[in-house]
Motif scaffolding. Structure first.
Motif, short mmCIF file in Angstrom:
data_model
loop_
_atom_site.label_atom_id
_atom_site.label_comp_id
_atom_site.label_asym_id
_atom_site.label_seq_id
_atom_site.Cartn_x
_atom_site.Cartn_y
_atom_site.Cartn_z
N PRO A 235 93.90 85.43 50.41
CA PRO A 235 95.20 85.05 51.25
C PRO A 235 93.70 84.04 52.54
N ASP A 236 92.67 85.07 52.94
CA ASP A 236 91.83 83.99 54.07
C ASP A 236 91.36 82.79 53.13
N LEU A 237 90.73 82.64 51.99
CA LEU A 237 90.04 82.08 50.99
C LEU A 237 91.18 80.69 50.90
N THR A 238 92.75 80.73 50.43
CA THR A 238 93.39 80.07 50.81
C THR A 238 93.27 79.34 51.63
N VAL A 239 93.43 79.80 53.11
CA VAL A 239 93.78 78.89 54.25
C VAL A 239 92.51 78.36 54.34
N LEU A 240 91.57 78.33 54.27
CA LEU A 240 90.19 78.08 54.76
C LEU A 240 89.91 76.99 53.53
N ALA A 241 90.16 76.79 52.63
CA ALA A 241 90.12 75.89 51.57
C ALA A 241 91.32 74.63 51.65
N GLY A 242 92.95 74.88 52.11
CA GLY A 242 93.34 74.13 52.85
C GLY A 242 93.19 73.22 54.30
N VAL A 243 92.36 74.09 55.08
CA VAL A 243 91.48 73.74 56.31
C VAL A 243 90.61 72.60 56.15
N LEU A 244 89.87 72.63 54.83
CA LEU A 244 88.68 72.05 54.40
C LEU A 244 89.12 70.37 54.14
N LEU A 245 89.59 70.64 52.57
CA LEU A 245 90.61 70.04 52.19
C LEU A 245 91.11 68.66 53.08
N GLY A 246 91.80 69.14 54.37
CA GLY A 246 92.80 68.36 55.02
C GLY A 246 92.04 68.07 55.76
N LEU A 247 90.84 68.55 56.30
CA LEU A 247 89.15 67.28 57.18
C LEU A 247 88.80 66.84 56.12
N VAL A 248 88.37 67.31 55.06
CA VAL A 248 87.84 66.02 54.45
C VAL A 248 89.19 64.60 54.18
N GLY A 249 90.36 65.12 53.91
CA GLY A 249 90.96 63.65 54.45
C GLY A 249 91.44 63.50 55.63
N VAL A 250 91.15 63.72 56.66
CA VAL A 250 91.34 63.22 58.28
C VAL A 250 89.99 62.47 57.57
N THR A 251 88.62 63.10 57.64
CA THR A 251 87.42 61.84 57.93
C THR A 251 87.28 60.70 56.89
N ALA A 252 87.68 60.82 55.62
CA ALA A 252 87.79 59.74 55.05
C ALA A 252 89.00 58.91 55.75
#
Length: 271
Positions: A235-252
C-alpha cells in the motif's frame, strides 16, 4: 532511447567537471553529514530514552541510531538534488542555459541527467559511512536479502524524480535562492529525518505529506527496521508510485511552460 541515454551521459560528465573538481568537495560531502548525524544523535541524550519514554511511542530506543542513519541517508540523497537545482542560477550567468535550449536536445534528458550526476557524486561517501555504521551497530531486521536493494532503489528513484522537479522550478527565475530556503530546512524538519511524522501536530503532518522523502523513509524503515515483507509495504509503495508519477507529469508540464516563458520574455540569461 540511445540518443536519450547519450544526452543523459553528456550531462553527467558536464556536471562532474563543473561541480566535483576537487578532493575537498568530496571531503565536505562526507564530513558535513557525519557532523549533522552525530549532533542529532546526541541531542536526544538530555531526554529520557527508555521503554517508558515519550520517544518509545514512535521509535524503538534500541533502534534510534538506525532510525537516524536511515533518515540522514535519505535527507542527503534529497539535499544533493536541492543543491543541484539551486546551481541552475550559475547556468544562466554562464550562458549555458541559452545553449541548452537552443540546441536540439531532449529537455527531460538534460534535467534528469543533471540530477543523476549530482546524486551519484554527492552521496556515495556518506552511503559508505552509513553501511559501515550499520554493520558496526547491528540491529537490522529484514525479511529477505532483497530488502536492502529495494530500499536503495526506492530512495534513488524518489530522489531523482524530486530533483528533476526542483531543477525545473529553478528555471523560472535566476533569483530563486528563496526556494532553497523553503525546500531544504523544512524537508529536514518535517520529512521524518529526525522526528517521526506521527509525533507532529496535525498541521505539521500536512506539511510532511508535501515531501516524497516522507513516503520513501516510511517504506525504507519498514523494510530495514521492522522486517516488513512485500505485502506489508505494497500500500505504501502504491502511494509513493502515484506521488512520483504525478511529480514526473508536473515536471514535464512545467518544463514546457518554462521554456515557452523564456522564449517569450527573452530571459534565459538575465531574469
Amino acid at each position: 532511447m540511445r540518443e536519450w541515454l547519450a544526452l543523459v551521459w553528456a550531462e553527467i560528465k558536464k556536471e562532474h567537471r563543473n561541480s566535483f573538481h576537487s578532493n575537498l568537495i568530496y571531503f565536505s560531502l562526507l564530513l558535513w553529514p557525519i557532523v549533522m548525524f552525530v549532533t542529532s544523535y546526541y541531542s536526544f541524550f538530555p531526554f529520557a530514552r527508555g521503554a517508558d519514554s515519550p520517544l518509545a511511542r514512535f521509535v524503538d530506543p534500541d533502534q534510534l541510531v538506525l532510525y537516524l542513519l536511515t533518515g540522514y541517508l535519505g535527507y542527503i540523497f534529497f539535499w544533493c538534488l536541492v543543491q543541484s537545482a539551486w546551481r541552475m542560477s550559475f547556468e544562466r550567468q554562464a550562458g549555458t542555459m541559452e545553449m541548452i535550449f537552443i540546441a536540439p536536445v531532449n529537455r527531460l534528458a538534460f534535467v534528469f541527467g543533471r540530477t543523476i550526476s549530482s546524486l551519484a557524486e554527492g552521496v556515495w561517501l556518506f552511503l559508505s559511512f552509513v553501511l559501515i555504521a550499520i554493520v558496526l551497530v547491528g540491529g537490522l531486521h529484514i525479511s529477505g536479502w532483497w530488502s536492502i536493494p529495494l530500499a536503495f532503489l526506492i530512495l534513488v528513484v524518489s530522489a531523482v524524480v524530486w530533483g528533476g522537479l526542483l531543477t525545473v522550478l529553478f528555471l523560472f527565475s535566476r533569483d530563486s535562492s528563496f526556494l532553497y530556503t523553503i525546500l531544504d530546512e523544512p524537508m529536514l524538519i518535517f520529512a521524518g529525518v529526525r522526528i517521526p511524522p506521527l509525533a507532529f501536530p496535525f498541521w505539521a503532518k500536512l506539511i510532511s505529506l508535501c515531501f516524497p522523502l516522507t513516503y520513501a523513509l516510511a517504506i525504507i524503515r519498514k523494510l530495514l527496521l521492522d522486517g516488513a515483507g512485500m505485502q506489508d509495504i505494497l500500500p505504501d509503495l502504491t502511494v509513493l508510485a502515484g506521488v512520483l508519477l504525478g511529480l514526473v507529469g508536473v515536471t514535464a508540464g512545467m518544463l514546457r511552460l518554462a521554456e515557452r516563458r523564456m522564449k517569450r520574455t527573452g530571459s534565459m540569461v538575465l531574469y
